[in-house]
Design an enzyme around this catalytic site. Structure first.
Site, PDB file in Angstrom:
ATOM      1  N   GLY A 686      13.602   1.619  24.249  1.00 28.75           N
ATOM      2  CA  GLY A 686      13.367   0.225  23.895  1.00 28.75           C
ATOM      3  C   GLY A 686      14.624  -0.436  23.366  1.00 28.75           C
ATOM      4  N   GLY A 691      19.776  -3.115  18.126  1.00 30.33           N
ATOM      5  CA  GLY A 691      20.360  -2.188  19.081  1.00 30.33           C
ATOM      6  C   GLY A 691      19.269  -1.497  19.871  1.00 30.33           C
ATOM      7  CB  VAL A 693      14.903   2.552  20.140  1.00 35.14           C
ATOM      8  CG1 VAL A 693      14.283   3.714  19.373  1.00 35.14           C
ATOM      9  CG2 VAL A 693      14.937   1.309  19.277  1.00 35.14           C
ATOM     10  CG  ASP A 808      12.990  -8.834  12.721  1.00 39.21           C
ATOM     11  OD1 ASP A 808      12.295  -9.744  13.225  1.00 39.21           O
ATOM     12  OD2 ASP A 808      13.753  -8.121  13.391  1.00 39.21           O
TER      13      ASP A 808
END
Ligand SMILES: *[C@@H]1O[C@H](CO)[C@@H](O)[C@H](O)[C@H]1NC(C)=O
Ligand SMILES: *[C@@H]1O[C@H](CO)[C@@H](O)[C@H](O)[C@H]1NC(C)=O
Ligand SMILES: *[C@@H]1O[C@H](CO)[C@@H](O)[C@H](O)[C@H]1NC(C)=O
Ligand SMILES: *[C@@H]1O[C@H](CO)[C@@H](O)[C@H](O)[C@H]1NC(C)=O
Ligand SMILES: *[C@@H]1O[C@H](CO)[C@@H](O)[C@H](O)[C@H]1NC(C)=O
Length: 950
Positions: A686, A691, A693, A808
């Site tokens: 992902g 960044g 994963v 977030d």
């Protein structure tokens, strides 16, 4: 009324004037000293010290207790030993007692210094000030007491060195200064004290060498120098002391070998050389010491064979040569020594066949042969030592069986045959040793059952049967060992349940049942072991719940229950709360609501959802030499790590190793690089805000972690290093079932990454965007997931100090495990990376989830997370981001907010049943309240989390 009080005073004044005799001066001096004492009125002796005959004071003084006079009525002896005097000698007018020859003030509580004026007692022959609290140094003037024969100052706090003048006391035959704080050297001139028969300097801090002139003290019978700091070797001249009967040099720093001349001391009865640095051989001449009764050579560095015929004279009773490097067949040498009472040979290299060489010692009470190289079966000769109370032969090469005749040694109270090669079963006859309180048979190859007869050892306090092959324990025995405080049955093959009779061992303070095949549950009777401090039941097949009775065991401080099959909550007890992970690991499913961090909360277990096991790993990033600031970091973070029980492969492995899931290792930069083949795309699972994963299977442990590779970072973006690591540490310490575990951060010049718990089902975003997975994510699961997110945020906001604002929350940052339990990810990372102060600002928050106020204020608060949560919740119910709804919701006025439930629900799922529908509605109302334009009007996450559970 004042008259009776005044009268004696008046009289004594009159007497003084009238007589003026020295005898009266003595009486006055004694009374004056008496009045200086702190307990003059309470001392049991001093009441007699009063002038009863005002006409003849001398007559009454001579009747005072402790005072003796000569025919002329002059004081010649003062004996006040043990009369409880408290005070000093400062007010004692020594000069008024010219005829005093005996002064004994021992065993009182006199303090202060010995006054130099004491030297005016020119006739003094006997001076005993021992056992007081006198301090200061011995006055130089003591050398003027020319008549002194007996000087005893033992057991005081005298310090300083020996006054040189002492060598002028040539009439002394007794000098004992033992147990003070005297230091310095013994003067060579000590050899002038030729009348001495006793010289005692033991228990001081004298140093230097023992002067050879000591050999001139030809009348010396007792030489006590033990427990000082004498160094260098024992002078050869000591052999001149032909009258010596007692030589005590133990506990010094004497070195070298024992002089041959020692063989000349033919009257020696006691020779103590223990605890020195003496070395070499013991000369054969020692056998000339035919009167020797006690020989202590222990704790030195002696080597070689022990001299033959040491027991020549037939008087040797005590022999301790333990802790040396002696070798050879000592038992043979002692074979004919019938006088022996106590023999300690342990920790040498002695050898010999014990059954052939052990003699007959009818008086022997104590024998320790441990840690030598004796071999052969144990002889029944031991039975011919009818008084033997202690027999220790641990750590030798003894083989064969435990001879049944041992049952005849009825005086035995301590038997240690541990660490040998004994085989067979414990003889039933052992049960006859009714005085036995210590039995150690550990570390042999004994087998079979622990016989019923052992139950009669009702004096037993210490029993160690560990490290054998015993398979059966007679439970009734336990019921008899009521005095037992140590029981070690570990490392055997006991396979039954833990006997309930264990509860009778109320004195037990240490119990070790580890590494057996014990099975079943722990009996609740364990709670009766109120004295228990240490418990080890690890590595068995015990199962079930841990009994609640543990909670009453307040003394328990050390505990190991690892590698069993226990499940359920651990008791709320100090020992469990302080237990390390190692002490709990390898069990089926332990949980705790009291111990945070180590175990999962019990709610998770009882809901039957997840069964998780614990394991541990260290993350270590070593600095790369010579690289720049970013790589100059080294993190060593201990994290605790939950594993999925459903991982079938793991389950298999855990079965193989008795529940072992622990992998103790280090994840290193290189390991991550190799696990992801240097971040190859095929491992990418992902892309997130910061960044990509990657899924990494660690080669060392086969455990799977998620690695979030960061866009390259500039050092400035990490803030100051110290703060940065504090942040990291704080984040790794966060433990909540709805928060993705953060294992650590790896910074390297080439790339940096964050390491997280890997969650199988991926993000909400992924699940909702796929038709199949979205359909499986039913209403109940969705409600549950939202609740999980609420709990996680509530925890971050209200249970962390300082509170952590996620910043977030979005469907990309909420991950699901196999059971659809939500786990919030990426918390705190925005702050960690200092994104506010860098070009990452735009990434702090995901478009569509950012609270409206952030458009005009940069003030990030918990309420921003509350807004994002509201968006997320609606999105999960709707199946997509609720952007159309949001724009109308935000622009419309409050009274036009009529919302159709159907419009808010994911059309891919069937219509909810009525009760689920109720739940959905109340959750949605909650979500709406989170979307309030005014941050102050939004509820707190704590409130949301509580309401969502209703
Ligand atoms: C005082 O008593 C002593 C001893 O009893 C005696 O020897 C002496 O003579 C007496 N002196 C007088 C003045 O009475
Ligand atoms: C001193 O007094 C003690 C105790 O009263 C007594 O045992 C001891 O024999 C006395 N010593 C002499 C020399 O009278
Ligand atoms: C011993 O006594 C003599 C004569 O009384 C004296 O001169 C000498 O200094 C004394 N020795 C010590 C060491 O005090
Ligand atoms: C012990 O005594 C026996 C018989 O008295 C004698 O033969 C033997 O030599 C003695 N052994 C030692 C080591 O003294
Ligand atoms: C020791 O006891 C046994 C019985 O257990 C007895 O037959 C034997 O004679 C005894 N031996 C000695 C040396 O006392």
């Amino acid at each position: 009324m004042a008259l009776p009080i005044l009268f004696p005073l008046v009289c004594s004044v009159i007497l003084l004037i009238l007589s003026g005799s020295t005898a009266n001066e003595e009486a006055e001096a004694l009374l004056e000293w008496k009045s200086s004492l702190q307990n003059q009125n309470t001392s049991p002796l001093l009441p007699s010290w009063a002038v009863s005959d005002p006409v003849n004071a001398t007559a009454s003084m001579c009747n005072w207790s402790g005072i003796s006079c000569n025919n002329a009525g002059r004081v010649v002896s003062i004996n006040l030993t043990g009369t409880g005097l408290i005070g000093t000698l400062d007010e004692f007018s020594f000069s008024l007692f010219p005829l005093l020859s005996y002064l004994n003030l021992s065993m009182n509580q006199l303090f202060g210094a010995i006054p130099p004026r004491i030297s005016s007692l020119s006739e003094l022959k006997y001076l005993d000030l021992s056992t007081n609290r006198l301090n200061g140094s011995i006055p130089e003037e003591i050398g003027n007491l020319k008549s002194l024969v007996h000087l005893r100052l033992t057991k005081n706090q005298l310090s300083g060195s020996l006054p040189p003048s002492i060598v002028n006391l040539t009439g002394l035959n007794f000098l004992n200064l033992r147990d003070n704080r005297l230091s310095g050297f013994i003067p060579e001139e000590i050899g002038l004290l030729r009348s001495l028969h006793t010289l005692g300097l033991s228990k001081n801090q004298f140093s230097g060498s023992i002067p050879p002139s000591i050999g001139n003290l030809s009348n010396l019978e007792f030489l006590y120098l033990r427990d000082n700091r004498f160094s260098s070797s024992i002078p050869e001249e000591i052999g001149n002391l032909k009258s010596l009967s007692c030589l005590r040099l133990g506990k010094n720093q004497l070195s070298g070998s024992v002089p041959h001349s020692i063989g000349n001391l033919s009257n020696l009865e006691f020779l103590y050389l223990h605890k020195n640095q003496l070395s070499g051989f013991i000369s054969q001449e020692i056998r000339n010491l035919v009167k020797l009764i006690k020989l202590l050579l222990y704790e030195n560095h002696f080597i070689g064979n022990f001299p033959h015929y040491t027991c020549q004279g037939g008087s040797l009773e005590y022999l301790s040569v333990r802790d040396n490097h002696f070798e050879g067949q000592i038992l043979k040498n002692l074979r004919n020594c019938t006088s022996l009472v106590r023999v300690r040979l342990e920790r040498n290299q002695f050898t010999g066949n014990i059954s052939e060489e052990f003699g007959i010692h009818p008086n022997l009470k104590f024998l320790d042969l441990s840690n030598n190289k004796f071999y052969g079966p144990i002889s029944s000769n031991f039975v011919k030592c009818p008084q033997l109370g202690t027999l220790k032969i641990a750590g030798n090469g003894i083989d064969g069986i435990i001879f049944p005749e041992i049952g005849n040694s009825t005086q035995l109270h301590e038997l240690d045959l541990s660490s040998n090669h004994l085989v067979g079963e414990i003889p039933l006859e052992l049960g006859k040793l009714s005085s036995l309180y210590r039995l150690m048979l550990n570390g042999n190859k004994l087998s079979g059952s622990v016989p019923l007869e052992l139950g009669s050892l009702d004096q037993l306090e210490y029993l160690d049967l560990s490290g054998n092959r015993f398979s059966k324990l007679v439970p009734e025995n336990l019921g008899h060992w009521l005095k037992l405080h140590y029981l070690n049955l570990s490392n055997n093959e006991f396979s039954q349940g833990i006997p309930v009779q264990l509860g009778k061992l109320v004195q037990l303070s240490e119990l070790d049942l580890s590494r057996n095949l014990f099975c079943g549950e722990i009996p609740s009777q364990i709670g009766k072991l109120e004295s228990l401090e240490k418990l080890n039941i690890s590595h068995n097949h015990l199962s079930g719940l841990l009994p609640g009775q543990f909670e009453e065991m307040h003394g328990l401080s050390s505990l190991d229950i690892s590698y069993n099959e226990f499940s359920g909550p651990i008791p709320d007890n100090k020992a469990f709360r302080n237990a390390s992970l190692e002490a709990l690991q390898g069990n089926k499913a332990l949980c705790s609501d009291h111990v945070s961090g180590l175990l999962q909360p019990c709610k998770a277990l009882t809901s039957g959802k997840q069964r998780k096991e614990w394991t541990i790993f260290f993350l270590v990033v070593f600095p790369v030499a010579g690289s720049v600031a970013l790589s100059m970091v080294a993190i060593r973070i201990l994290v605790r790590y939950r594993k999925r029980k459903r991982d079938s492969k793991k389950q298999q492995r855990s079965a193989n190793t008795g529940g072992l899931l622990a992998f103790e290792g280090k994840i290193r930069y290189e390991e991550i690089i190799s696990a992801t083949q240097d971040f190859d795309d095929k491992y990418c699972i992902g892309h997130g805000g910061y960044g990509s994963v990657y899924k990494a299977k660690l080669p060392s442990s086969e455990d799977i972690v998620a690695v979030k590779k960061l866009h390259s970072l500039h050092p400035d973006e990490m803030g100051t290093q110290k703060d940065f690591f504090n942040e990291i540490r704080a984040l790794t310490e966060i433990r909540h079932r709805n928060i993705v575990k953060f294992y650590g951060f790896c910074a390297h010049t080439r790339c940096s990454f964050l390491i997280y718990e890997y969650l199988e089902r991926g993000s909400l975003d992924t699940i909702l965007s796929n038709e199949t997975t979205a359909a499986e994510f039913d209403w109940n699961k969705r409600v549950n997931a939202i609740k999980g997110v609420a709990h996680a945020l509530s925890y971050l906001h209200h249970n962390c100090s300082p509170p952590i604002v996620h910043r977030d929350i979005s469907s990309k940052n909420v991950l699901l495990d196999l059971e659809y339990e939500a786990h919030v990810s990426d918390f705190g990372v925005a702050k960690l990376l200092n994104l506010d102060s860098s070009n990452f600002t735009q990434l702090a928050g995901t478009y569509g989830y950012i609270a409206p106020e952030l458009a005009y204020t940069m003030k990030v608060t918990e309420k921003c997370d509350v807004y994002s949560f509201g968006v997320l919740a609606l999105g999960v119910f709707k199946g997509t981001h609720p952007k159309d709804f949001l724009s109308s919701f935000l622009t419309s006025s409050p009274n036009t907010n009529i919302i159709k439930l159907d419009d808010m629900l994911d059309p891919r799922l069937p219509s909810p049943s009525p009760d689920i529908q109720d739940k959905l509605i109340s959750m949605m109302e909650l979500a709406f309240s989170c979307l309030d334009v005014n941050p102050e009007s939004r509820p707190t996450m704590k409130h949301v989390s509580q309401l969502s559970c209703k």
